[in-house]
Design an enzyme around this catalytic site. Structure first.
Site, PDB file in Angstrom:
ATOM      1  N   SER A  95      11.838   6.580   8.135  1.00 28.16           N
ATOM      2  CA  SER A  95      11.681   6.118   9.561  1.00 28.16           C
ATOM      3  C   SER A  95      11.974   4.666   9.745  1.00 28.16           C
ATOM      4  CB  SER A  95       9.862   6.232   9.679  1.00 28.16           C
ATOM      5  OG  SER A  95       9.682   6.048  10.894  1.00 28.16           O
ATOM      6  N   CYS A 140       1.296  -2.604  15.601  1.00 33.77           N
ATOM      7  CA  CYS A 140       1.292  -2.125  14.259  1.00 33.77           C
ATOM      8  C   CYS A 140       0.657  -3.171  13.490  1.00 33.77           C
ATOM      9  CB  CYS A 140       2.858  -2.053  13.668  1.00 33.77           C
ATOM     10  SG  CYS A 140       2.611  -1.487  11.854  1.00 33.77           S
ATOM     11  N   CYS A 175       6.531  -5.201  15.732  1.00 36.00           N
ATOM     12  CA  CYS A 175       6.079  -4.316  16.832  1.00 36.00           C
ATOM     13  C   CYS A 175       4.454  -4.759  16.937  1.00 36.00           C
ATOM     14  CB  CYS A 175       6.098  -2.839  16.386  1.00 36.00           C
ATOM     15  SG  CYS A 175       7.714  -2.577  15.744  1.00 36.00           S
ATOM     16  N   CYS A 191       6.405  -6.879   7.019  1.00 37.20           N
ATOM     17  CA  CYS A 191       7.652  -6.404   7.870  1.00 37.20           C
ATOM     18  C   CYS A 191       8.213  -7.551   8.497  1.00 37.20           C
ATOM     19  CB  CYS A 191       7.065  -5.200   8.700  1.00 37.20           C
ATOM     20  SG  CYS A 191       8.619  -4.651   9.512  1.00 37.20           S
ATOM     21  N   ASN A 204      -3.832   4.261  16.055  1.00 39.09           N
ATOM     22  CA  ASN A 204      -4.764   3.855  15.137  1.00 39.09           C
ATOM     23  C   ASN A 204      -5.147   2.425  15.389  1.00 39.09           C
ATOM     24  OD1 ASN A 204      -5.080   6.395  13.741  1.00 39.09           O
ATOM     25  ND2 ASN A 204      -3.112   6.001  12.976  1.00 39.09           N
ATOM     26  N   SER A 210      11.175   5.514  15.443  1.00 41.32           N
ATOM     27  CA  SER A 210       9.838   4.990  16.245  1.00 41.32           C
ATOM     28  C   SER A 210      10.506   4.932  17.572  1.00 41.32           C
ATOM     29  CB  SER A 210       9.245   4.138  15.401  1.00 41.32           C
ATOM     30  OG  SER A 210       8.707   4.405  14.245  1.00 41.32           O
ATOM     31  N   GLU A 218       0.688  -1.288  -0.014  1.00 43.46           N
ATOM     32  CA  GLU A 218       0.050  -0.197   0.025  1.00 43.46           C
ATOM     33  C   GLU A 218       0.906   1.272  -0.004  1.00 43.46           C
ATOM     34  OE1 GLU A 218      -4.103  -1.685   1.831  1.00 43.46           O
ATOM     35  OE2 GLU A 218      -2.623  -0.913   3.315  1.00 43.46           O
ATOM     36  N   GLU A 228      10.362  -2.005   7.294  1.00 41.42           N
ATOM     37  CA  GLU A 228      11.440  -1.493   7.769  1.00 41.42           C
ATOM     38  C   GLU A 228      12.537  -0.988   6.727  1.00 41.42           C
ATOM     39  OE1 GLU A 228      12.336   0.082  10.897  1.00 41.42           O
ATOM     40  OE2 GLU A 228      14.195   0.515   9.455  1.00 41.42           O
ATOM     41  N   HIS A 244       8.582   5.374  20.744  1.00 38.49           N
ATOM     42  CA  HIS A 244       7.335   4.908  21.311  1.00 38.49           C
ATOM     43  C   HIS A 244       7.347   4.642  23.032  1.00 38.49           C
ATOM     44  CE1 HIS A 244       5.954   4.768  17.565  1.00 38.49           C
ATOM     45  NE2 HIS A 244       6.364   3.575  17.173  1.00 38.49           N
ATOM     46  N   CYS A 248       3.482   8.452   1.631  1.00 40.82           N
ATOM     47  CA  CYS A 248       3.954   7.672   2.257  1.00 40.82           C
ATOM     48  C   CYS A 248       4.267   6.366   1.591  1.00 40.82           C
ATOM     49  CB  CYS A 248       2.691   7.186   3.655  1.00 40.82           C
ATOM     50  SG  CYS A 248       3.357   6.058   4.568  1.00 40.82           S
ATOM     51  N   CYS A 266      -1.560   5.920   9.855  1.00 34.25           N
ATOM     52  CA  CYS A 266      -0.210   4.961  10.672  1.00 34.25           C
ATOM     53  C   CYS A 266      -0.570   3.920  11.086  1.00 34.25           C
ATOM     54  CB  CYS A 266       0.259   6.128  11.490  1.00 34.25           C
ATOM     55  SG  CYS A 266       0.952   7.537  10.797  1.00 34.25           S
TER      56      CYS A 266
HETATM   57  N1  SAH Z   1       9.238   0.419  10.143  1.00 32.98           N
HETATM   58  C1  SAH Z   1       9.616   1.852  10.198  1.00 32.98           C
HETATM   59  C2  SAH Z   1       8.710   2.439   9.202  1.00 32.98           C
HETATM   60  C3  SAH Z   1       7.125   2.366   9.527  1.00 32.98           C
HETATM   61  S1  SAH Z   1       6.575   4.023   9.869  1.00 32.98           S
HETATM   62  C4  SAH Z   1       9.153   2.469  11.625  1.00 32.98           C
HETATM   63  O1  SAH Z   1       8.981   1.678  12.616  1.00 32.98           O
HETATM   64  O2  SAH Z   1       9.749   3.550  11.820  1.00 32.98           O
HETATM   65  C5  SAH Z   1       5.134   3.949  10.486  1.00 32.98           C
HETATM   66  C6  SAH Z   1       4.875   4.672  11.807  1.00 32.98           C
HETATM   67  O3  SAH Z   1       3.682   4.456  12.458  1.00 32.98           O
HETATM   68  C7  SAH Z   1       5.816   4.122  12.578  1.00 32.98           C
HETATM   69  O4  SAH Z   1       6.367   5.404  13.613  1.00 32.98           O
HETATM   70  C8  SAH Z   1       5.061   3.293  13.763  1.00 32.98           C
HETATM   71  O5  SAH Z   1       5.573   3.082  14.923  1.00 32.98           O
HETATM   72  C9  SAH Z   1       3.634   4.012  13.663  1.00 32.98           C
HETATM   73  N2  SAH Z   1       2.758   2.855  13.800  1.00 32.98           N
HETATM   74  C10 SAH Z   1       2.514   1.706  13.642  1.00 32.98           C
HETATM   75  N3  SAH Z   1       1.418   1.132  14.141  1.00 32.98           N
HETATM   76  C11 SAH Z   1       0.674   2.076  14.551  1.00 32.98           C
HETATM   77  C12 SAH Z   1      -0.682   2.305  14.981  1.00 32.98           C
HETATM   78  N4  SAH Z   1      -1.508   1.226  15.178  1.00 32.98           N
HETATM   79  N5  SAH Z   1      -1.107   3.659  15.408  1.00 32.98           N
HETATM   80  C13 SAH Z   1      -0.179   4.566  15.167  1.00 32.98           C
HETATM   81  N6  SAH Z   1       0.895   4.548  14.654  1.00 32.98           N
HETATM   82  C14 SAH Z   1       1.397   3.467  14.505  1.00 32.98           C
END
Ligand code: SAH
Length: 369
Positions: free
Chosen positions: A207, A126, A123, A119, A306, A229, A99, A176, A231, A112, A349
């Site tokens: 990212s 996600c 995480c 992946c 989200n 990221s 996507e 990633e 968190h 994006c 996201c």
């Molecule tokens: N793998 C890379 C690129 C993905 S970026 C990374 O982790 O940075 C996607 C972003 O959205 C990341 O910051 C990820 O942590 C965040 N993300 C993932 N799941 C999410 C969710 N359910 N709600 C909000 N943000 C989320």
């Protein structure tokens, strides 16, 4: 040879950087400036048909048709959300789909971009992680996302001449990016190239969940902006949310971030922080975070969680998000809240799922668990 064989034997020019294209032309006995002409047709005019490249000799066009293609991924679906966010599902060979999301704003258009089919990291919050992992995307499949978006948006806008509407790229789609290092770097070089889209390094952001050795490699070869990221403000919590933290804990990650900006005084690292109700969103967490980031040139981007099917996490309340932000601001830590976009079409996201032929069988385990 069947037609299909011929097709696969052809060079997809979207897989080549400008230098790669010049070398490929040289191998064909053609001059480098011909490669540059083709390059500009491809990216600055959105052309995929050699016959449309009218300043090339007819004989060269005929030759290119036999040896090359300009082939982005095939579009499986195209949805626009109520807020104008547009999401494409793109087919990639091997039975999967990825996507790509376009987020229009008044003065910019952010794309994006995905870097992998699924992946390999896990995480817990996600949706892409749930899909498992299949493979890295090729350069053509990465830059092809930008190519498609620019072409379709320009057409939808009714531009008389092709105009690239993607002004910013974030490598924040599925995957990633630092686990697909070479292809991602080549694709970003294509985005920055003056004869292509010519995006400034400030407008291309990679990212990462924190693959420390690759952050150091990136610093050597690419000028793009970095987002991390994070968190969680401590290793115990981050180990749970972002399992790669067990390998590269926060202190090592932040050292790599400092190295990334060293010598570039105006550069800051963006730290993404997903706000999950009752997990990482208290004032105490904000205080810890501020301490942890104290010595890093940082800005924080809070992302309200989200939801997606099968996830037990909940989004923090607006009050919790504002309280968190206000605390960081009071300590002079630049902090923004990411606006949720496109969630009515699952384009926000962490909601990107695509269709992944999972080779890790993780998706199966998630169902069984
Ligand atoms: N793998 C890379 C690129 C993905 S970026 C990374 O982790 O940075 C996607 C972003 O959205 C990341 O910051 C990820 O942590 C965040 N993300 C993932 N799941 C999410 C969710 N359910 N709600 C909000 N943000 C989320």
């Amino acid at each position: 040879m069947t037609d299909t064989d011929r097709q696969t034997a052809k060079q997809n020019l979207l897989n080549l950087t400008r230098q790669g294209l010049e070398e490929w032309f040289a191998d064909q006995g053609e001059k480098p400036f011909r490669a540059r002409q083709v390059f500009q047709w491809m990216y600055q005019r959105g052309v995929d048909d050699f016959d449309a490249m009218t300043d090339l000799a007819k004989s060269l066009r005929a030759k290119l048709k036999l040896t090359a293609v300009i082939q982005p991924p095939e579009i499986l679906s195209d949805h626009t959300a109520s807020d104008g966010t547009r999401k494409w599902l793109l087919k990639v060979p091997g039975g999967s789909a990825i996507e790509t999301v376009f987020i229009p704003e008044t003065k910019r258009g952010t794309l994006c971009v995905s870097s992998q089919v699924g992946c390999s990291l896990n995480c817990t919050f996600c949706s892409t992680a749930r899909q498992g992992y299949n493979r890295n995307l090729s350069v053509a499949e990465i830059i092809g996302q930008v190519w498609i978006a620019n072409k379709l948006i320009s057409e939808a806008a009714g531009d008389e001449m092709f105009t690239p509407h993607v002004t910013n790229v974030v490598m924040m789609g599925m995957g990633e990016p630092l686990m697909n290092f070479d292809n991602v770097v080549d694709a970003m070089d294509l985005m920055l190239d003056d004869l292509s889209y010519g995006l400034s390094r400030r407008r291309v952001t990679l990212s990462t969940s924190g693959v420390v050795p690759q952050i150091d490699r990136l610093r050597e070869v690419s000028p793009v902006s970095l987002a991390v990221s994070l968190h969680a403000p401590d290793d115990k919590l981050r180990n749970q949310l972002v399992p790669i933290n067990a390998k590269y804990p926060i202190a090592e990650l932040l050292d790599a971030c400092k190295r990334y900006v060293a010598g570039h005084p105006r550069k800051r690292i963006t730290f993404e922080y997903v706000m999950i109700h009752g997990v990482n969103d208290t004032l105490e967490h904000a205080k810890q975070l501020e301490k942890v980031l104290h010595t890093v040139p940082a800005k924080v981007n809070l992302i309200p969680f989200n939801p997606f099917p099968g996830s037990d996490f909940r989004r923090s309340s607006n009050n919790a998000v504002y309280r968190f932000r206000d605390y960081l601001l009071s300590k002079n830590l630049m902090t923004t809240i990411r606006k949720t976009r496109g969630d009515d079409i699952d384009a926000a996201c962490g909601q990107l799922a695509g269709q992944v032929q999972d080779r890790t069988r993780r998706s199966l385990k998630a169902v069984e668990a």
